[in-house]
Design a protein around this motif. Structure first.
Motif, PDB file in Angstrom:
ATOM      1  N   VAL A   5     -11.606  24.503 -15.585  1.00 55.52           N
ATOM      2  CA  VAL A   5     -11.820  25.065 -14.253  1.00 55.52           C
ATOM      3  C   VAL A   5     -13.092  24.470 -13.669  1.00 55.52           C
ATOM      4  CG1 VAL A   5     -12.242  27.156 -12.912  1.00 55.52           C
ATOM      5  CG2 VAL A   5     -10.732  27.229 -14.881  1.00 55.52           C
ATOM      6  N   LEU A   6     -12.965  23.937 -12.476  1.00 52.26           N
ATOM      7  CA  LEU A   6     -14.116  23.426 -11.747  1.00 52.26           C
ATOM      8  C   LEU A   6     -14.694  24.595 -10.957  1.00 52.26           C
ATOM      9  CD1 LEU A   6     -15.795  20.963 -11.006  1.00 52.26           C
ATOM     10  CD2 LEU A   6     -14.120  20.429  -9.240  1.00 52.26           C
ATOM     11  N   ALA A   7     -15.961  24.929 -11.232  1.00 49.33           N
ATOM     12  CA  ALA A   7     -16.585  26.131 -10.667  1.00 49.33           C
ATOM     13  C   ALA A   7     -16.983  25.924  -9.208  1.00 49.33           C
ATOM     14  CB  ALA A   7     -17.785  26.539 -11.508  1.00 49.33           C
ATOM     15  N   THR A   8     -15.975  25.708  -8.385  1.00 48.74           N
ATOM     16  CA  THR A   8     -16.169  25.525  -6.951  1.00 48.74           C
ATOM     17  C   THR A   8     -14.834  25.765  -6.246  1.00 48.74           C
ATOM     18  OG1 THR A   8     -16.917  23.993  -5.220  1.00 48.74           O
ATOM     19  CG2 THR A   8     -15.651  23.041  -7.008  1.00 48.74           C
ATOM     20  N   SER A   9     -14.897  25.941  -4.943  1.00 47.85           N
ATOM     21  CA  SER A   9     -13.675  25.980  -4.133  1.00 47.85           C
ATOM     22  C   SER A   9     -13.549  24.693  -3.331  1.00 47.85           C
ATOM     23  CB  SER A   9     -13.715  27.190  -3.188  1.00 47.85           C
ATOM     24  OG  SER A   9     -13.817  28.381  -3.933  1.00 47.85           O
ATOM     25  N   ASN A  10     -14.504  23.785  -3.519  1.00 43.94           N
ATOM     26  CA  ASN A  10     -14.572  22.532  -2.768  1.00 43.94           C
ATOM     27  C   ASN A  10     -13.580  21.502  -3.328  1.00 43.94           C
ATOM     28  OD1 ASN A  10     -15.307  19.987  -1.765  1.00 43.94           O
ATOM     29  ND2 ASN A  10     -17.468  20.526  -1.639  1.00 43.94           N
ATOM     30  N   ARG A  11     -12.498  21.264  -2.583  1.00 40.49           N
ATOM     31  CA  ARG A  11     -11.479  20.317  -3.052  1.00 40.49           C
ATOM     32  C   ARG A  11     -11.981  18.870  -3.015  1.00 40.49           C
ATOM     33  NH1 ARG A  11      -6.954  21.952  -4.637  1.00 40.49           N
ATOM     34  NH2 ARG A  11      -5.918  19.960  -4.275  1.00 40.49           N
ATOM     35  N   GLY A  12     -13.030  18.610  -2.216  1.00 38.37           N
ATOM     36  CA  GLY A  12     -13.634  17.279  -2.188  1.00 38.37           C
ATOM     37  C   GLY A  12     -14.241  16.933  -3.538  1.00 38.37           C
ATOM     38  N   LYS A  13     -14.872  17.916  -4.162  1.00 39.00           N
ATOM     39  CA  LYS A  13     -15.441  17.689  -5.498  1.00 39.00           C
ATOM     40  C   LYS A  13     -14.328  17.457  -6.514  1.00 39.00           C
ATOM     41  CE  LYS A  13     -19.911  19.946  -5.141  1.00 39.00           C
ATOM     42  NZ  LYS A  13     -20.811  20.979  -5.661  1.00 39.00           N
ATOM     43  N   LEU A  14     -13.233  18.192  -6.363  1.00 37.11           N
ATOM     44  CA  LEU A  14     -12.093  18.004  -7.256  1.00 37.11           C
ATOM     45  C   LEU A  14     -11.574  16.571  -7.157  1.00 37.11           C
ATOM     46  CD1 LEU A  14      -9.915  19.246  -9.183  1.00 37.11           C
ATOM     47  CD2 LEU A  14      -8.585  19.710  -7.123  1.00 37.11           C
ATOM     48  N   ALA A  15     -11.440  16.069  -5.925  1.00 36.79           N
ATOM     49  CA  ALA A  15     -10.939  14.707  -5.717  1.00 36.79           C
ATOM     50  C   ALA A  15     -11.881  13.678  -6.336  1.00 36.79           C
ATOM     51  CB  ALA A  15     -10.771  14.438  -4.226  1.00 36.79           C
ATOM     52  N   GLU A  48     -30.009  25.893 -13.979  1.00 35.69           N
ATOM     53  CA  GLU A  48     -29.674  27.321 -13.961  1.00 35.69           C
ATOM     54  C   GLU A  48     -28.476  27.594 -13.061  1.00 35.69           C
ATOM     55  OE1 GLU A  48     -33.460  30.096 -14.288  1.00 35.69           O
ATOM     56  OE2 GLU A  48     -33.902  28.345 -13.046  1.00 35.69           O
ATOM     57  N   ASN A  49     -28.466  26.997 -11.884  1.00 34.21           N
ATOM     58  CA  ASN A  49     -27.346  27.237 -10.962  1.00 34.21           C
ATOM     59  C   ASN A  49     -26.033  26.693 -11.503  1.00 34.21           C
ATOM     60  OD1 ASN A  49     -28.681  28.754  -9.051  1.00 34.21           O
ATOM     61  ND2 ASN A  49     -29.183  27.004  -7.758  1.00 34.21           N
ATOM     62  N   ALA A  50     -26.062  25.524 -12.136  1.00 36.93           N
ATOM     63  CA  ALA A  50     -24.831  24.969 -12.728  1.00 36.93           C
ATOM     64  C   ALA A  50     -24.322  25.884 -13.835  1.00 36.93           C
ATOM     65  CB  ALA A  50     -25.085  23.558 -13.244  1.00 36.93           C
ATOM     66  N   LEU A  51     -25.232  26.423 -14.651  1.00 42.06           N
ATOM     67  CA  LEU A  51     -24.848  27.365 -15.714  1.00 42.06           C
ATOM     68  C   LEU A  51     -24.268  28.643 -15.134  1.00 42.06           C
ATOM     69  CD1 LEU A  51     -27.740  27.054 -18.318  1.00 42.06           C
ATOM     70  CD2 LEU A  51     -25.300  26.983 -18.846  1.00 42.06           C
ATOM     71  N   ILE A  52     -24.912  29.174 -14.100  1.00 39.18           N
ATOM     72  CA  ILE A  52     -24.428  30.399 -13.457  1.00 39.18           C
ATOM     73  C   ILE A  52     -22.991  30.199 -12.973  1.00 39.18           C
ATOM     74  CG2 ILE A  52     -24.666  31.803 -11.343  1.00 39.18           C
ATOM     75  CD1 ILE A  52     -27.780  31.488 -11.768  1.00 39.18           C
ATOM     76  N   LYS A  53     -22.752  29.067 -12.319  1.00 43.90           N
ATOM     77  CA  LYS A  53     -21.410  28.784 -11.781  1.00 43.90           C
ATOM     78  C   LYS A  53     -20.379  28.648 -12.895  1.00 43.90           C
ATOM     79  CE  LYS A  53     -23.295  25.804  -8.371  1.00 43.90           C
ATOM     80  NZ  LYS A  53     -23.144  24.696  -7.432  1.00 43.90           N
ATOM     81  N   ALA A  54     -20.733  27.895 -13.938  1.00 44.13           N
ATOM     82  CA  ALA A  54     -19.788  27.676 -15.041  1.00 44.13           C
ATOM     83  C   ALA A  54     -19.466  28.988 -15.760  1.00 44.13           C
ATOM     84  CB  ALA A  54     -20.346  26.632 -16.013  1.00 44.13           C
ATOM     85  N   ARG A  55     -20.486  29.799 -16.040  1.00 40.81           N
ATOM     86  CA  ARG A  55     -20.246  31.081 -16.732  1.00 40.81           C
ATOM     87  C   ARG A  55     -19.370  32.016 -15.887  1.00 40.81           C
ATOM     88  NH1 ARG A  55     -22.798  30.915 -21.355  1.00 40.81           N
ATOM     89  NH2 ARG A  55     -24.948  30.213 -21.513  1.00 40.81           N
ATOM     90  N   HIS A  56     -19.649  32.042 -14.598  1.00 39.66           N
ATOM     91  CA  HIS A  56     -18.866  32.876 -13.680  1.00 39.66           C
ATOM     92  C   HIS A  56     -17.385  32.451 -13.713  1.00 39.66           C
ATOM     93  CE1 HIS A  56     -17.873  35.063  -9.980  1.00 39.66           C
ATOM     94  NE2 HIS A  56     -17.348  33.948  -9.514  1.00 39.66           N
TER      95      HIS A  56
END
Length: 197
Positions: A5-15, A48-56
């Motif tokens: 799971v990519l911890a974002t809703s941004n489809r640009g990052k997915l691409a 810290e922010n990357a960890l927060i997103k991934a854990r969430h």
């Protein structure tokens, strides 16, 4: 294919991420596609922010997750926009306003004072309580232009000069940019570490 799971809703990052990780045996899906809202990013560092997103994302989906946090760091502005790159002018994701504010803040700066770098941290977690996150980083050094150039890319790309090529990030072909950028460098490191695991 192992699902991540990519911890974002941004489809640009997915691409941007899927081509590099897809042939390493990973299928990426955004948390938005799974109905997960974005995490509150209240860390004081990119890590810290990357960890927060991934854990969430892990906690909400029960799947392994990949969190990323990145931004533009300008030495002469004490690291700003930094963690607040996406909302530098107040509204999240308003690239034109963010660029306008950055250029205003840097009026009158010349030479070395225009130095900047894009920075990216990627964090992979196997589960929400993973005590050993896989953390990689990448940086892309350049400088802030006095006016936008090019219409490719996103965010601060039109005002970020790659001195080696003499082009803004918005003028560089996507395939080249994905290889030399902060995110491209971090992704290459992540891919290597994931395949080792």
């Amino acid at each position: 294919m192992r699902r991540l799971v990519l911890a974002t809703s941004n489809r640009g990052k997915l691409a941007e991420l899927q081509p590099l990780l897809g042939d390493a045996g990973f299928e990426l899906v955004t948390q938005g596609e799974l109905g997960v809202q974005d995490a509150v990013e209240d860390g004081l560092t990119f890590v810290e922010n990357a960890l927060i997103k991934a854990r969430h994302a892990c906690r909400a989906t029960g799947l392994p997750a990949l969190g990323d946090d990145s931004g533009l760091v300008v030495d002469a502005l004490d690291g700003a926009p930094g963690l607040y790159s996406a909302r530098y002018a107040g509204e999240h994701g308003n690239a034109a306003a963010n660029i306008a504010k950055l250029l205003q803040e840097m009026r009158g700066f010349g030479g070395e004072r225009r130095r900047a770098h894009f920075y990216c941290v990627l964090v992979a977690l196997r589960h929400a309580d993973d005590p050993q996150p896989l953390i990689v980083e990448g940086a892309w050094h350049g400088q802030v232009l006095e006016a936008p150039r090019g219409d490719g890319g996103f965010g601060y790309d039109p005002v970020f000069l790659d001195p080696e090529r003499g082009l803004s990030a918005a003028q560089i072909e996507p395939a080249v940019k994905n290889r030399i950028s902060h995110r491209g460098i971090a992704l290459a490191r992540l891919r290597q570490r994931l395949t080792e695991l």
